[in-house]
Scaffold this motif. Structure first.
Motif, PDB file in Angstrom:
ATOM      1  N   ALA A 134     -10.969  -1.300  16.671  1.00  0.00           N
ATOM      2  CA  ALA A 134     -10.334  -2.574  16.307  1.00  0.00           C
ATOM      3  C   ALA A 134     -11.362  -3.685  16.184  1.00  0.00           C
ATOM      4  O   ALA A 134     -11.290  -4.518  15.265  1.00  0.00           O
ATOM      5  CB  ALA A 134      -9.285  -2.930  17.347  1.00  0.00           C
ATOM      6  N   ARG A 187      -7.819  -9.522  16.272  1.00  0.00           N
ATOM      7  CA  ARG A 187      -7.354 -10.028  14.988  1.00  0.00           C
ATOM      8  C   ARG A 187      -8.501 -10.739  14.274  1.00  0.00           C
ATOM      9  O   ARG A 187      -9.552 -11.018  14.885  1.00  0.00           O
ATOM     10  CB  ARG A 187      -6.189 -11.005  15.198  1.00  0.00           C
ATOM     11  N   ALA A 242      -6.380  -3.523  22.348  1.00  0.00           N
ATOM     12  CA  ALA A 242      -6.941  -3.070  21.066  1.00  0.00           C
ATOM     13  C   ALA A 242      -6.118  -3.595  19.897  1.00  0.00           C
ATOM     14  O   ALA A 242      -6.668  -4.109  18.917  1.00  0.00           O
ATOM     15  CB  ALA A 242      -7.016  -1.547  21.033  1.00  0.00           C
ATOM     16  N   GLU A 243      -4.796  -3.496  19.992  1.00  0.00           N
ATOM     17  CA  GLU A 243      -3.938  -3.935  18.893  1.00  0.00           C
ATOM     18  C   GLU A 243      -3.916  -5.448  18.739  1.00  0.00           C
ATOM     19  O   GLU A 243      -3.478  -5.969  17.710  1.00  0.00           O
ATOM     20  CB  GLU A 243      -2.504  -3.441  19.106  1.00  0.00           C
ATOM     21  N   SER A 244      -4.428  -6.166  19.744  1.00  0.00           N
ATOM     22  CA  SER A 244      -4.394  -7.633  19.715  1.00  0.00           C
ATOM     23  C   SER A 244      -5.652  -8.251  19.121  1.00  0.00           C
ATOM     24  O   SER A 244      -5.721  -9.466  18.947  1.00  0.00           O
ATOM     25  CB  SER A 244      -4.175  -8.179  21.130  1.00  0.00           C
ATOM     26  N   GLU A 268      -2.829  -2.698  27.976  1.00  0.00           N
ATOM     27  CA  GLU A 268      -2.394  -1.678  27.028  1.00  0.00           C
ATOM     28  C   GLU A 268      -2.335  -2.190  25.586  1.00  0.00           C
ATOM     29  O   GLU A 268      -2.303  -1.391  24.652  1.00  0.00           O
ATOM     30  CB  GLU A 268      -1.023  -1.131  27.441  1.00  0.00           C
ATOM     31  N   ARG A 269      -2.345  -3.510  25.424  1.00  0.00           N
ATOM     32  CA  ARG A 269      -2.236  -4.085  24.078  1.00  0.00           C
ATOM     33  C   ARG A 269      -3.536  -4.689  23.584  1.00  0.00           C
ATOM     34  O   ARG A 269      -3.563  -5.314  22.513  1.00  0.00           O
ATOM     35  CB  ARG A 269      -1.138  -5.151  24.069  1.00  0.00           C
ATOM     36  N   ALA A 277     -10.220   2.975  21.031  1.00  0.00           N
ATOM     37  CA  ALA A 277      -9.359   2.144  20.184  1.00  0.00           C
ATOM     38  C   ALA A 277      -9.886   0.719  20.102  1.00  0.00           C
ATOM     39  O   ALA A 277      -9.832   0.074  19.045  1.00  0.00           O
ATOM     40  CB  ALA A 277      -7.931   2.148  20.730  1.00  0.00           C
ATOM     41  N   HIS A 334     -12.402  -5.882  12.689  1.00  0.00           N
ATOM     42  CA  HIS A 334     -12.239  -7.333  12.562  1.00  0.00           C
ATOM     43  C   HIS A 334     -13.534  -8.104  12.806  1.00  0.00           C
ATOM     44  O   HIS A 334     -13.519  -9.346  12.823  1.00  0.00           O
ATOM     45  CB  HIS A 334     -11.160  -7.815  13.534  1.00  0.00           C
TER      46      HIS A 334
END
Length: 350
Positions: free
Chosen positions: A158, A131, A127-129, A124-125, A154, A162
């Protein structure tokens, strides 16, 4: 014109309640017939040219399902080999982002390198991870253990933000979920689950410029003219993704050609609607029995905590499911019916 139901009935006649496509799909009748014919040719010593033609027909069919030109599709035998090819292309110290408990074939080749920074986060994390400095994100479109679907839109956004490449394994999704391979740098899928083929075939989709991959596994079939590339180094690699081909298991690809034809005839959207309706019926039945499956909305794979121990009992009753880490995993595909779902629920209620 045949309906979805009549076409399925003409191809499948399971002898038990088979709810285990996430492990291995059933073979359609047309695929079984093609395999018998291929074996006959081999036994008689007949030319096998038609079997090599089946490899190309299967490649073209998969390309249509993936929504990409056939020149971007490489034929192989396993996702692990395709992952290994991608892992070999990364520079020492490159960061690879993966999901916790993803299928081994998707992640282990990156660990095996020994000089990559493999970072693992909950699905679940993922995409937000992503960097700055993340070189590659590798994830399954649908998780083998519990059917959870990655938030691929998503993830794409992402990764684009990046500058990371993306690698998506569609092994638990191709056949019921649109692949849209053009949206990612690399995609892969084995073909013996939801694509209903025999074991031993897998496809890799690469960018038009090959995405910095080096054909480190190239043999004679990777030559632009394979039959002129049988001895010594390959002097001219294929101008297409075929440069990443592995020698094909001919019987497998002959059968697979016909399985993919069936998926195209049925239509992925229709398959998805059928599969998800059965999975939702099972989830509703579980709720009535007081069981709560792991959350996996929009997936035909349903995993139920603390019921895995009942798999042997279900098998004895002629119901095929899986035990994954103590969870009962049922998976629903074209040959399943509401009666199959109800039979599973009846046994679980006893």
């Amino acid at each position: 014109m045949e309906t979805f139901e009549s076409l399925v009935r003409s191809e499948f006649a399971p002898k038990n309640t088979f709810l285990n496509t996430a492990s291995s799909g059933l073979l359609p009748a047309r695929t079984v017939a093609a395999l018998h014919e291929a074996v006959r040719l081999r036994a008689e010593g007949s030319p096998l040219d038609s079997l090599f033609g089946d490899v190309e027909a299967a490649r073209a069919s998969f390309a249509r399902l993936a929504g990409v030109p056939v020149a971007r599709v490489a034929a192989g035998a396993s996702v692990a080999a395709h992952t290994g090819l991608i892992a070999a292309s990364l520079t020492s110290g490159a960061e690879v982002l993966t999901a916790e408990d993803d299928f081994t074939s998707v992640v282990n080749p990156f660990h095996a390198r020994g000089d990559l920074k493999v970072r693992t986060v909950p699905l679940e994390r993922i995409a937000e991870s992503v960097r700055p400095g993340t070189a590659l994100v590798a994830v399954s479109a649908a998780q083998s253990a519990d059917g959870r679907i990655a938030d691929l839109p998503a993830l794409r956004e992402a990764a684009r933000e990046h500058g990371a490449r993306t690698y998506v394994d569609f092994s638990q999704a191709a056949g019921w979920l649109p692949v849209e391979a053009d949206a990612y740098d690399y995609t892969a899928s084995i073909c013996y689950k939801w694509l209903l083929g025999p074991h031993g075939a897998a496809f890799l989709v690469v960018p038009e410029d090959f995405g910095a991959l080096t054909p480190v596994l190239a043999g004679w079939v990777a030559g632009e003219n394979p039959w002129d590339s049988c001895y010594g180094p390959v002097t001219e690699l294929a101008h297409s993704a075929r440069r990443f081909d592995l020698p094909p298991a001919l019987f497998t690809y002959t059968g697979l050609r016909h399985s993919l034809d069936l998926i195209e005839e049925l239509g992925v959207d229709a398959v998805r609607a059928h599969d998800l309706a059965l999975a939702d019926r099972f989830r509703a039945g579980l709720a009535r029995l007081g069981h709560e499956p792991l959350p996996a909305p929009g997936s035909p794979i349903v995993s139920v905590p603390r019921l895995g121990h009942r798999q042997p009992e279900l098998s004895s009753a002629g119901i095929q499911v899986s035990n994954r880490a103590g969870n009962l995993r049922a998976s629903f595909h074209v040959y399943n019916t509401p009666a199959d779902v109800d039979r599973l629920l009846d046994v679980l209620s006893a």
